[in-house]
Design a protein around this motif. Structure first.
Motif, mmCIF file in Angstrom:
data_model
loop_
_atom_site.group_PDB
_atom_site.id
_atom_site.type_symbol
_atom_site.label_atom_id
_atom_site.label_comp_id
_atom_site.label_asym_id
_atom_site.label_seq_id
_atom_site.Cartn_x
_atom_site.Cartn_y
_atom_site.Cartn_z
ATOM 1 N N ASP A 38 -5.473 -17.284 -6.431
ATOM 2 C CA ASP A 38 -4.533 -17.759 -5.471
ATOM 3 C C ASP A 38 -3.975 -16.709 -4.790
ATOM 4 N N PRO A 39 -3.217 -16.962 -3.793
ATOM 5 C CA PRO A 39 -2.562 -15.667 -2.953
ATOM 6 C C PRO A 39 -1.602 -14.792 -3.725
ATOM 7 N N GLU A 40 -0.983 -15.378 -4.636
ATOM 8 C CA GLU A 40 0.090 -14.871 -5.523
ATOM 9 C C GLU A 40 -0.840 -13.832 -6.468
ATOM 10 N N ALA A 41 -1.710 -14.244 -7.081
ATOM 11 C CA ALA A 41 -2.578 -13.538 -8.128
ATOM 12 C C ALA A 41 -3.385 -12.556 -7.314
ATOM 13 N N ARG A 42 -3.497 -12.620 -6.052
ATOM 14 C CA ARG A 42 -4.368 -11.629 -5.186
ATOM 15 C C ARG A 42 -3.361 -10.532 -4.841
ATOM 16 N N ALA A 43 -2.202 -10.825 -4.585
ATOM 17 C CA ALA A 43 -1.393 -9.826 -4.260
ATOM 18 C C ALA A 43 -0.896 -8.876 -5.677
ATOM 19 N N HIS A 44 -1.055 -9.669 -6.775
ATOM 20 C CA HIS A 44 -0.772 -9.005 -8.050
ATOM 21 C C HIS A 44 -2.024 -7.940 -8.467
ATOM 22 N N ALA A 45 -3.131 -8.612 -8.177
ATOM 23 C CA ALA A 45 -4.280 -7.982 -8.269
ATOM 24 C C ALA A 45 -4.294 -6.448 -7.445
ATOM 25 N N LEU A 46 -4.066 -6.539 -6.219
ATOM 26 C CA LEU A 46 -3.821 -5.393 -5.323
ATOM 27 C C LEU A 46 -2.770 -4.408 -5.958
ATOM 28 N N ALA A 47 -1.698 -4.917 -6.342
ATOM 29 C CA ALA A 47 -0.565 -4.068 -6.868
ATOM 30 C C ALA A 47 -1.041 -3.329 -8.063
ATOM 31 N N SER A 48 -1.725 -4.143 -8.880
ATOM 32 C CA SER A 48 -2.519 -3.567 -10.223
ATOM 33 C C SER A 48 -3.216 -2.289 -9.728
ATOM 34 N N TRP A 49 -4.005 -2.152 -8.795
ATOM 35 C CA TRP A 49 -4.769 -0.952 -8.244
ATOM 36 C C TRP A 49 -3.854 0.191 -7.962
ATOM 37 N N GLU A 50 -2.903 -0.376 -7.251
ATOM 38 C CA GLU A 50 -1.804 0.806 -6.711
ATOM 39 C C GLU A 50 -0.835 1.554 -7.764
ATOM 40 N N THR A 51 -0.836 0.855 -8.999
ATOM 41 C CA THR A 51 -0.037 1.238 -10.142
ATOM 42 C C THR A 51 -1.016 1.678 -11.221
ATOM 43 N N SER A 52 -2.404 1.665 -11.070
ATOM 44 C CA SER A 52 -3.101 1.956 -12.196
ATOM 45 C C SER A 52 -3.037 3.475 -12.631
ATOM 46 N N ARG A 53 -3.420 3.608 -13.948
ATOM 47 C CA ARG A 53 -3.484 4.954 -14.613
ATOM 48 C C ARG A 53 -4.702 5.764 -14.177
ATOM 49 N N LEU A 54 -5.799 4.943 -13.489
ATOM 50 C CA LEU A 54 -6.875 5.600 -13.031
ATOM 51 C C LEU A 54 -6.617 6.165 -11.685
#
Length: 288
Positions: free
Chosen positions: A216-232
């Motif tokens: 859903d849109p909220e989960a998509r935003a969270h998924a993109l945020a996880s890319w930005e804050t990833s340790r990798l």
């Protein structure tokens, strides 16, 4: 480019077809001589010999297997794109052959014949999977799915009613980004396809959730945020690069300029007073 690639794929699988057929016939006609030659070669390299056997049951199964992979390669060679679904089946057979021989080499007897088959069939597995990946990466049939996935990703990056009233879905941003990748290189669209699949299955790999397009849109935003804050670092670089490309093309739209406080009046004045005024007048007039 695709025509040349298809010719190369056909040549590859016809070559595999001939090689499989010749190998199967050699095994069937000269089973003992084949093992003897391999044992002699292995002995020169310091490997113990594989035991001789007069039992032909396994030979029958082996020849049947070689017949099957020969027919698979021939079927693929006739239409590599239309029959690409057969490539993973061929690769699975070769992978099984490679891994079982590797297991026998490590756990039973370090005979040269085991090691050789593990290396040869392992290499063929990678070759066939590589061909399958090439077909997928250059498939025109997947273009529609790519465009839909691109719209979903861009809509999550620039949602309607987010930082701006206008979102990516209200513009032709997907067309602009697709054109940009196409101008980078002949393989630019392939790179975009790979990038989109990375984003699509990133949540599955890193967050144990569903693919990006099924969130859903909220989960998509969270998924993109996880890319930005990833340790990798590579994950952060992927999303940063995509955001840069998307927002550069988003901000160039005139309807967005008021939202970012940009006024092109000064630039227009300078261009229309310069040496190429006629050209700029025609260009800017069309955009006015």
């Amino acid at each position: 480019m695709l025509a040349s690639l298809d010719r190369l794929l056909r040549a590859l699988f016809w070559a595999l077809c001939v090689a499989f057929a010749a190998t199967g016939l050699t095994f069937f006609a000269f089973p003992d001589a084949t093992i003897q030659v391999l044992n002699t070669t292995g002995h020169a390299l310091g490997f113990p010999p594989a035991p001789a056997s007069s039992l032909r049951f396994w030979l029958s199964l082996g020849v049947a297997y070689m017949m099957l992979v020969t027919l698979l390669a021939a079927a693929i060679a006739r239409d590599p794109r239309g029959r690409a679904y057969l490539m993973p089946i061929l690769a699975a057979g070769k992978a099984t052959s490679s891994l079982t021989c590797l297991g026998y080499f490590l756990g039973s007897q370090p005979a040269f014949v085991y090691l050789l088959n593990a290396l040869v069939d392992g290499s063929l597995t990678l070759l066939v999977l590589g061909a399958w990946a090439v077909v997928w990466a250059t498939s025109e049939e997947a273009a529609a799915h790519d465009r839909e996935l691109l719209r979903i990703v861009l809509d999550a990056l620039v949602p309607r009613g987010g930082a701006f009233p206008t979102g990516a879905a209200d513009t032709d941003l997907d067309d602009a980004v697709a054109r940009y990748f196409a101008t980078l290189h002949a393989l630019g669209p392939v790179g975009l396809r790979v990038l989109l699949r990375i984003l699509e299955y990133g949540p599955v790999v890193f967050e144990r959730t569903r693919p990006f397009s099924r969130l859903d849109p909220e989960a998509r935003a969270h998924a993109l945020a996880s890319w930005e804050t990833s340790r990798l670092g590579v994950r952060r670089q992927v999303i940063a690069s995509l955001k840069l490309i998307a927002l550069l093309h988003f901000y160039e739209r005139r309807e967005i300029w008021p939202g970012i406080g940009y006024d092109d009046a000064h630039l227009r004045e300078k261009l229309l007073a310069g040496p190429n005024a006629a050209h700029h007048a025609a260009r800017l007039g069309a955009r006015a």
